[in-house]
Write a protein that holds these residues in place. Structure first.
Motif, short mmCIF file in Angstrom:
data_model
loop_
_atom_site.label_atom_id
_atom_site.label_comp_id
_atom_site.label_asym_id
_atom_site.label_seq_id
_atom_site.Cartn_x
_atom_site.Cartn_y
_atom_site.Cartn_z
N GLN A 60 4.05 -1.65 -10.25
CA GLN A 60 4.46 -3.05 -10.36
C GLN A 60 5.75 -3.34 -9.60
O GLN A 60 6.27 -4.45 -9.65
CB GLN A 60 4.65 -3.41 -11.83
CG GLN A 60 3.37 -3.32 -12.62
CD GLN A 60 3.58 -3.61 -14.10
OE1 GLN A 60 4.63 -4.07 -14.52
NE2 GLN A 60 2.58 -3.34 -14.89
N PHE A 61 6.28 -2.34 -8.91
CA PHE A 61 7.55 -2.48 -8.19
C PHE A 61 7.35 -3.27 -6.90
O PHE A 61 6.44 -3.00 -6.13
CB PHE A 61 8.12 -1.10 -7.87
CG PHE A 61 9.42 -1.14 -7.13
CD1 PHE A 61 10.59 -1.56 -7.76
CD2 PHE A 61 9.49 -0.78 -5.80
CE1 PHE A 61 11.80 -1.59 -7.09
CE2 PHE A 61 10.70 -0.80 -5.11
CZ PHE A 61 11.85 -1.21 -5.76
N HIS A 62 8.23 -4.22 -6.68
CA HIS A 62 8.23 -5.00 -5.44
C HIS A 62 9.67 -5.16 -4.96
O HIS A 62 10.54 -5.55 -5.73
CB HIS A 62 7.59 -6.37 -5.64
CG HIS A 62 6.14 -6.29 -5.93
ND1 HIS A 62 5.18 -6.09 -4.96
CD2 HIS A 62 5.46 -6.36 -7.10
CE1 HIS A 62 3.99 -6.05 -5.50
NE2 HIS A 62 4.13 -6.21 -6.81
N ASP A 63 9.90 -4.85 -3.72
CA ASP A 63 11.19 -5.03 -3.08
C ASP A 63 10.94 -5.78 -1.78
O ASP A 63 10.77 -5.18 -0.72
CB ASP A 63 11.84 -3.67 -2.81
CG ASP A 63 13.19 -3.77 -2.10
OD1 ASP A 63 13.62 -4.89 -1.76
OD2 ASP A 63 13.81 -2.71 -1.88
N PRO A 64 10.88 -7.11 -1.86
CA PRO A 64 10.54 -7.90 -0.68
C PRO A 64 11.52 -7.72 0.48
O PRO A 64 11.11 -7.79 1.64
CB PRO A 64 10.56 -9.35 -1.17
CG PRO A 64 10.65 -9.30 -2.64
CD PRO A 64 11.09 -7.93 -3.04
N ALA A 65 12.78 -7.45 0.18
CA ALA A 65 13.78 -7.29 1.25
C ALA A 65 13.47 -6.09 2.13
O ALA A 65 13.83 -6.07 3.30
CB ALA A 65 15.17 -7.16 0.64
N ASN A 66 12.78 -5.10 1.56
CA ASN A 66 12.45 -3.89 2.31
C ASN A 66 10.95 -3.72 2.52
O ASN A 66 10.50 -2.63 2.87
CB ASN A 66 13.04 -2.66 1.61
CG ASN A 66 14.54 -2.65 1.68
OD1 ASN A 66 15.11 -2.58 2.76
ND2 ASN A 66 15.20 -2.76 0.54
N ASN A 67 10.19 -4.78 2.26
CA ASN A 67 8.73 -4.75 2.43
C ASN A 67 8.08 -3.62 1.64
O ASN A 67 7.24 -2.89 2.17
CB ASN A 67 8.36 -4.65 3.92
CG ASN A 67 8.82 -5.86 4.69
OD1 ASN A 67 8.65 -6.99 4.24
ND2 ASN A 67 9.44 -5.64 5.84
N ILE A 68 8.47 -3.50 0.40
CA ILE A 68 7.91 -2.46 -0.47
C ILE A 68 7.17 -3.13 -1.62
O ILE A 68 7.72 -3.98 -2.31
CB ILE A 68 9.01 -1.54 -1.01
CG1 ILE A 68 9.73 -0.82 0.13
CG2 ILE A 68 8.42 -0.53 -2.00
CD1 ILE A 68 10.94 -0.02 -0.29
N GLY A 69 5.94 -2.69 -1.83
CA GLY A 69 5.15 -3.17 -2.94
C GLY A 69 3.68 -3.25 -2.57
O GLY A 69 3.33 -3.42 -1.41
N GLY A 70 2.82 -3.04 -3.57
CA GLY A 70 1.39 -3.13 -3.32
C GLY A 70 0.74 -1.76 -3.19
O GLY A 70 1.27 -0.74 -3.64
N ASP A 71 -0.41 -1.75 -2.53
CA ASP A 71 -1.23 -0.54 -2.43
C ASP A 71 -0.58 0.59 -1.62
O ASP A 71 -0.90 1.75 -1.81
CB ASP A 71 -2.60 -0.86 -1.82
CG ASP A 71 -3.44 -1.76 -2.72
OD1 ASP A 71 -3.15 -1.82 -3.93
OD2 ASP A 71 -4.37 -2.40 -2.21
N GLN A 72 0.29 0.25 -0.70
CA GLN A 72 0.91 1.25 0.18
C GLN A 72 2.34 1.59 -0.24
O GLN A 72 3.14 2.02 0.58
CB GLN A 72 0.91 0.73 1.62
CG GLN A 72 -0.46 0.43 2.17
CD GLN A 72 -1.32 1.68 2.25
OE1 GLN A 72 -0.87 2.70 2.73
NE2 GLN A 72 -2.54 1.60 1.74
N VAL A 73 2.66 1.45 -1.51
CA VAL A 73 4.04 1.60 -1.99
C VAL A 73 4.62 2.97 -1.67
O VAL A 73 5.79 3.08 -1.27
CB VAL A 73 4.16 1.25 -3.49
CG1 VAL A 73 3.47 2.26 -4.37
CG2 VAL A 73 5.62 1.06 -3.88
N PHE A 74 3.84 4.03 -1.80
CA PHE A 74 4.37 5.37 -1.52
C PHE A 74 4.76 5.50 -0.05
O PHE A 74 5.82 6.00 0.28
CB PHE A 74 3.35 6.45 -1.89
CG PHE A 74 3.20 6.63 -3.38
CD1 PHE A 74 4.06 7.46 -4.09
CD2 PHE A 74 2.21 5.95 -4.07
CE1 PHE A 74 3.93 7.63 -5.46
CE2 PHE A 74 2.07 6.11 -5.44
CZ PHE A 74 2.93 6.94 -6.14
#
Length: 134
Positions: A60-74
């Motif tokens: 459930q983690f999202h970091d929009p400033a660093n384009n992190i979140g979703g299916d490719q989070v790792f």
């Protein structure tokens, strides 16, 4: 009433509170600066370490400033670590996110572990992480 500055009235030690997380690459990146403060000011400074628990649930983690979140989070976090390392110049092994994919979900257990071994004791959480990481 006039107040004058008296250096003898100042506290003998400055306390720095460090909010950190073993998985935060920027916390790791701050270690040289914190070490320099320790080296320069010795007894004039003390540190209090507070473990933060940066990510409760990676799904459930999202970091929009660093384009992190979703299916490719790792993959995104690994790329972020690599980019951050090039900026703060502390080594990181971003492969950990590929090695733990599917089993790693939260930074909270790591924070609890550091706290259990003395996260508020002398030394920084980053230095404790170095000693506890295989």
């Amino acid at each position: 009433m006039t107040h004058s500055y008296d250096p003898l009235d100042t506290p003998s030690q400055v306390k720095i509170t460090i909010f950190t997380d073993p998985y935060c690459t920027w916390c790791w990146g701050s270690e040289p600066a914190l070490g320099k403060i320790r080296e320069t000011y010795h007894d004039q400074v003390s540190f209090q370490n507070v473990m933060g628990g940066l990510v409760k649930d990676l799904a459930q983690f999202h970091d929009p400033a660093n384009n992190i979140g979703g299916d490719q989070v790792f993959e995104q976090v690994a790329a972020h670590w690599k980019d951050a390392s090039s900026r703060h110049r502390m080594p990181v092994d971003e492969r950990v996110f590929f090695d733990t994919k599917g089993t790693y979900r939260s930074t909270h257990p790591a924070c609890s572990s550091i706290g259990a071994i003395g996260g508020s004791a002398a030394g920084s959480p980053a230095s404790m992480t170095k000693r506890t990481t295989p």
